[in-house]
Design an enzyme around this catalytic site. Structure first.
Site, PDB file in Angstrom:
ATOM      1  N   GLU A 261     -10.340  -0.037 -16.255  1.00 30.97           N
ATOM      2  CA  GLU A 261     -11.031   0.946 -15.418  1.00 30.97           C
ATOM      3  C   GLU A 261     -12.343   1.354 -16.078  1.00 30.97           C
ATOM      4  O   GLU A 261     -12.324   1.904 -17.177  1.00 30.97           O
ATOM      5  CB  GLU A 261     -10.130   2.152 -15.185  1.00 30.97           C
ATOM      6  N   HIS A 279      -9.490   5.576  -9.079  1.00 36.39           N
ATOM      7  CA  HIS A 279      -8.471   6.393  -9.762  1.00 36.39           C
ATOM      8  C   HIS A 279      -8.621   7.874  -9.397  1.00 36.39           C
ATOM      9  O   HIS A 279      -8.897   8.724 -10.239  1.00 36.39           O
ATOM     10  CB  HIS A 279      -8.555   6.214 -11.283  1.00 36.39           C
TER      11      HIS A 279
END
Length: 530
Positions: A261, A279
């Protein structure tokens, strides 16, 4: 006295500071500026972070006063928990702060997939009007598979029930009876993948769950399957998912979490029929405020010396109000047992007798270990590192509980095995409406002595004149006896005197007392923080 310093290393809500209250010196620092962070940690008793500040062994080495690291959120990737535990620093997070937000995001992804909302939105904004291209499906009467019936999975199930869906789930730790209460039928993972029209994932990432859903599972799925992952990256094999989408093996995916990420390439994010978010599970105003307030409360508990339900490196959980009064008692009994042992030990076991045995009493073992080691080591001992100190010294510790207690409603017993082969025991209880802490047994002898700060414990052969002898010596030394109890096996047998005094006795007086009464053993025991 100066207030404990609480360091806020990232931007948190005003409600977080309000929840800390006026009892702390609250300071701010940019946690991503390592030199500034290290300098600020020098005085800090607690530090509050989100995800950008890294609290590792290097940072902890600059924090001699630190007692708690609080992460205002769920994940703890930026906190080096083993290093914190070794340093005796409690680590807390806010595990329930985002559960509603995460559940609602999963529902949003399910609805977005069902009705092609992201693609239709982009098309219309591009000047197109393609109604027929975005014909969707209803959730009503569809089969939705939930992977994981933890707190978030249960919230998702509750919400999906209102859509008229058939709910099935895979969770090997949930009983069929519990699932039935939730209106859910349990399945194996393969059965769930084969039956479901939609799948939503709500499990932690562990070595066992990484790649849990891959090519084999997609091969079982209906071509109309739409799958959502708003839990942790890596549970779905990303390469297998991309291939399943490109080949038309499944109909769509909604992904909020990734192995890396942000993702390092677009192999997955560019696949057809995928909707992605960066996220966002905890990214609501409400979740952020709940997280800050929750960890602020945990900091208050930790700095007050209490146990914290949200601690991750100590046995946490909600402490029942019936168990809570036993925590300081167990800690003080641990200190008393250390004084009785008077040397190296191999085991410190805790036994709980009576009504308490029906409750979760794991915390009482921690409290006993904390008390025991605080009397024999120079370093800071906390509920966090007490088991670590025991393990590092080769000291075992077990907890047992039974509901039998003949004389008192509850008894906490500390059993110490010394390296010399002796067995030392001390038992305690709480009595009366005021819950007075009392010692009710020492080395198998029955006594009833209120816990105090200063004790002299003497073992000797029972005979006339012993009490007068040591009473005289205390008087001549100007030390007042506050209380006393004598127990014996039989007249002329082994006797035990427990004397509480108003102040510490000099070592030479203790030695003189032992000689004067020909004691088999004599110990002065100090209970700290009484």
């Amino acid at each position: 006295m100066s207030k404990p310093v609480v360091l806020i290393a990232e931007e948190l809500s005003a409600a977080t500071v309000d929840a800390l209250g006026p009892d702390f010196d609250v300071r701010n620092v940019d946690g991503t500026d390592r030199p500034a962070l290290f300098a600020a940690l020098a005085d800090a008793s607690a530090v509050l972070v989100r995800s950008a500040t890294k609290i590792d062994a290097e940072a902890l080495s600059h924090a001699p006063k630190l007692r708690v690291v609080a992460r205002a959120g769920v994940g703890l990737d930026n906190v080096e928990i083993p290093a914190a535990t070794k340093a005796g620093v409690m680590v807390v997070n806010a595990p329930t702060s985002n559960i509603v937000s995460a559940a609602e995001l999963a529902i949003a992804h399910l609805l977005g997939l069902a009705r092609h909302i992201p693609a239709a939105d982009a098309s219309l904004k591009a000047g197109e009007w393609k109604r027929s291209a975005y014909t969707g499906v209803e959730l009503y009467e569809k089969t939705v598979g939930i992977v994981g019936l933890g707190r978030i999975g249960v919230l998702v199930a509750e919400r999906l029930a209102a859509f008229g869906t058939k709910l099935i789930a895979f969770d090997p730790f949930v009983s069929p009876a519990r699932a039935a209460q939730l209106g859910v039928e349990l399945r194996s993972l393969d059965e769930l993948m084969a039956e479901s029209d939609f799948v939503t994932i709500h499990i932690p990432r562990t070595p066992e769950t990484v790649g849990l859903i891959g090519a084999e599972q997609f091969a079982l799925a209906k071509p109309t399957l739409r799958i959502v992952n708003a839990s942790r990256g890596g549970i779905i094999d990303e390469a297998a998912l991309a291939e399943a989408l490109r080949s038309g093996q499944i109909a769509g995916a909604g992904i909020d979490v990734f192995v890396n990420e942000p993702p390092k390439d677009d192999a997955l994010t560019s696949a057809p029929n995928i909707q992605v978010t960066p996220h966002l599970g905890a990214s609501t105003d409400e979740a952020q405020e709940k997280a800050g307030v929750a960890v602020a409360r945990s900091v208050r508990l930790a700095l007050a010396g209490d146990l914290v339900p949200d601690a991750v490196n100590v046995a946490g959980g909600v402490i029942d109000e019936y168990v809570r009064p036993g925590i300081p008692l167990a800690e003080r009994l641990g200190q008393f047992a250390a004084g009785l042992a008077g040397g190296p030990v191999e085991a410190v076991d805790v036994a709980v007798h009576g009504e308490l045995a029906a409750y979760d009493v794991k915390v009482l073992r921690l409290a006993a270990l904390k008390g025991f080691f605080s009397s024999i080591v120079s370093e800071q001992v906390t509920f966090v590192n007490a088991p670590v100190l025991a393990e590092s010294r080769g000291v075992t510790s077990e907890l047992t509980a039974d509901e039998r207690s003949d004389e008192y409603r509850n008894v906490i017993e500390i059993v110490v095995a010394t390296s010399e082969g002796r067995r030392v025991t001390v038992e305690g209880t709480l009595t009366g409406p005021k819950q007075i802490e009392k010692i009710v047994g020492v080395n198998g002898q029955s006594v009833e002595v209120p816990l105090a700060q200063h004790f002299i414990v003497m073992q000797y052969v029972d005979r006339p004149g012993v009490v007068a002898t040591y009473g005289t010596l205390f008087g001549e030394a100007g030390i007042n006896i506050a209380g006393m109890q004598i127990a014996r096996t039989e007249a002329g047998g082994e006797a035990l005197s427990i004397v509480t005094i108003d102040q510490s006795a000099p070592d030479e007086l203790v030695e003189a007392l032992g000689s004067a009464i020909e004691a088999k053993a004599i110990r002065q025991i100090e209970i700290r923080e009484f």
